[in-house]
Design a protein around this motif. Structure first.
Motif, PDB file in Angstrom:
ATOM      1  N   ALA A   7     -16.988 -18.238 -12.951  1.00 54.83           N
ATOM      2  CA  ALA A   7     -16.905 -17.657 -11.608  1.00 54.83           C
ATOM      3  C   ALA A   7     -15.608 -18.033 -10.908  1.00 54.83           C
ATOM      4  O   ALA A   7     -15.117 -17.288 -10.053  1.00 54.83           O
ATOM      5  CB  ALA A   7     -18.095 -18.111 -10.765  1.00 54.83           C
ATOM      6  N   VAL A   8     -15.039 -19.186 -11.258  1.00 58.89           N
ATOM      7  CA  VAL A   8     -13.867 -19.701 -10.556  1.00 58.89           C
ATOM      8  C   VAL A   8     -12.592 -19.627 -11.387  1.00 58.89           C
ATOM      9  O   VAL A   8     -11.513 -19.330 -10.868  1.00 58.89           O
ATOM     10  CB  VAL A   8     -14.127 -21.161 -10.103  1.00 58.89           C
ATOM     11  CG1 VAL A   8     -12.860 -21.807  -9.561  1.00 58.89           C
ATOM     12  CG2 VAL A   8     -15.225 -21.196  -9.051  1.00 58.89           C
ATOM     13  N   ALA A   9     -12.689 -19.866 -12.687  1.00 57.72           N
ATOM     14  CA  ALA A   9     -11.485 -19.991 -13.516  1.00 57.72           C
ATOM     15  C   ALA A   9     -10.660 -18.714 -13.582  1.00 57.72           C
ATOM     16  O   ALA A   9      -9.438 -18.771 -13.736  1.00 57.72           O
ATOM     17  CB  ALA A   9     -11.875 -20.436 -14.924  1.00 57.72           C
ATOM     18  N   PHE A  10     -11.313 -17.559 -13.484  1.00 57.26           N
ATOM     19  CA  PHE A  10     -10.597 -16.301 -13.652  1.00 57.26           C
ATOM     20  C   PHE A  10     -10.430 -15.534 -12.341  1.00 57.26           C
ATOM     21  O   PHE A  10     -10.134 -14.338 -12.339  1.00 57.26           O
ATOM     22  CB  PHE A  10     -11.331 -15.420 -14.678  1.00 57.26           C
ATOM     23  CG  PHE A  10     -11.470 -16.073 -16.022  1.00 57.26           C
ATOM     24  CD1 PHE A  10     -10.377 -16.230 -16.852  1.00 57.26           C
ATOM     25  CD2 PHE A  10     -12.699 -16.564 -16.440  1.00 57.26           C
ATOM     26  CE1 PHE A  10     -10.495 -16.841 -18.093  1.00 57.26           C
ATOM     27  CE2 PHE A  10     -12.841 -17.172 -17.672  1.00 57.26           C
ATOM     28  CZ  PHE A  10     -11.728 -17.320 -18.507  1.00 57.26           C
ATOM     29  N   LEU A  11     -10.611 -16.219 -11.214  1.00 56.08           N
ATOM     30  CA  LEU A  11     -10.469 -15.575  -9.914  1.00 56.08           C
ATOM     31  C   LEU A  11      -9.041 -15.088  -9.692  1.00 56.08           C
ATOM     32  O   LEU A  11      -8.073 -15.794  -9.986  1.00 56.08           O
ATOM     33  CB  LEU A  11     -10.831 -16.549  -8.790  1.00 56.08           C
ATOM     34  CG  LEU A  11     -12.309 -16.714  -8.431  1.00 56.08           C
ATOM     35  CD1 LEU A  11     -12.428 -17.745  -7.311  1.00 56.08           C
ATOM     36  CD2 LEU A  11     -12.915 -15.383  -7.991  1.00 56.08           C
ATOM     37  N   GLN A  12      -8.936 -13.906  -9.146  1.00 56.28           N
ATOM     38  CA  GLN A  12      -7.655 -13.368  -8.705  1.00 56.28           C
ATOM     39  C   GLN A  12      -7.669 -13.282  -7.188  1.00 56.28           C
ATOM     40  O   GLN A  12      -8.739 -13.251  -6.568  1.00 56.28           O
ATOM     41  CB  GLN A  12      -7.429 -11.984  -9.309  1.00 56.28           C
ATOM     42  CG  GLN A  12      -7.350 -11.967 -10.825  1.00 56.28           C
ATOM     43  CD  GLN A  12      -6.164 -12.749 -11.353  1.00 56.28           C
ATOM     44  OE1 GLN A  12      -5.061 -12.668 -10.799  1.00 56.28           O
ATOM     45  NE2 GLN A  12      -6.382 -13.511 -12.415  1.00 56.28           N
TER      46      GLN A  12
END
Length: 292
Positions: A82-87
């Protein structure tokens, strides 16, 4: 592979009498929590303990507990994704927001401002009032803050646990919040008050302090291994990439911007997995995450 000796080999072990047997009365529970906290304090002062990485690893577990208390199904792997690939502009979802709150809480020196940054929906004046709610020894102060927040925000488990751990850190003189109560406080504990709540907090903190001591020792060993193999990594920007891995629970190769390209970053991470100090955390062929 042979790893060089480091002072993590001499990190003091938790005394057996702290972990053996079962405390039979409130005095024993309080004594053990104090002993476990004192020992943890000594371990945290060791220079080989990677403080940022330890907090990042504990934050993931604290967020998972908060999510469980909310009755949501997400677990550690979901929170990482949920957080690692946030743009920029992306919505992390309710579970991701909880995880981000915990991350923000530990990133800066513990203060009203830092806690408000993690909990922007709570007024800063209210946070200051709550953090001053407790009196006496550290665990008693944390329990008092816990009770005060529960009374006003009974369904906000993230704020409750985060503020209680912030109060504990302040009382212990620690520079940053370190999740302890958040690791083991049960939903049923939120329905207790007074002496019963304090005893529950002592028990949770005693167990969590022992657990965190083990985690700190393990991460010190893993960090030492990574630092040992780092000179073998001749890629330009390797030092910055290693530093990032030593500060985060999980890293996507795209976050290693000091390396030449995304392909170079993936090769770099896979090489570290081959050498041993880093693990691939997802088991996937794409959108992989790596951590110490």
């Amino acid at each position: 592979m042979t790893y060089t000796a480091s002072s993590f080999d001499t990190l003091p072990c938790t005394p057996g009498w702290v972990t053996s047997g079962r405390a039979e009365n409130p005095e024993d529970v309080a004594f053990r929590s104090g002993a476990a906290l004192s020992h943890l304090h000594l371990v945290l002062a060791q220079p080989d303990v990677p403080q940022d990485l330890l907090r990042a690893r504990l934050v993931l577990r604290a967020a998972e507990v908060s999510i469980t208390h909310m009755g949501r199904p997400e677990r550690a792997a979901d929170l990482r994704d949920a957080v690692a690939f946030l743009q920029p502009g992306d919505n992390p979802g309710p579970a991701g927001e909880v995880y981000l709150s915990w991350q923000r809480a530990v990133e800066r020196t513990v203060s009203v401002k830092a806690v408000h940054r993690a909990l922007p929906e709570v007024e800063a004046d209210q946070i200051a009032t709550w953090l001053d709610a407790g009196q006496g020894a550290p665990v008693a102060r944390a329990a008092a803050v816990l009770q005060a927040v529960i009374e006003k925000r009974p369904r906000d488990h993230t704020a409750t646990l985060l503020l209680a751990d912030a109060a504990l850190a302040q009382a212990l003189g620690w520079s940053h919040v370190l999740p302890l109560l958040a690791l083991g406080l049960k939903r049923t504990d939120h329905r207790t008050t007074g002496e019963e709540l304090r005893i529950a907090c002592h028990g949770v903190i005693a167990a969590a302090a022992v657990e965190v001591t083990r985690e700190a020792t393990d991460l010190a060993r893993r960090a030492a291994r990574l630092k040992e193999v780092a000179p073998k990594l001749r890629a330009k920007g390797a030092d910055e990439a290693v530093a990032l891995l030593l500060s985060r629970d999980a890293v996507a190769p795209t976050a290693l911007t000091s390396l030449r390209s995304g392909r170079a970053a993936r090769r770099f991470c896979d090489r570290l997995v081959e050498l041993g100090p880093v693990r691939e955390l997802t088991g996937r062929d794409t959108f992989r995450l790596y951590g110490v």
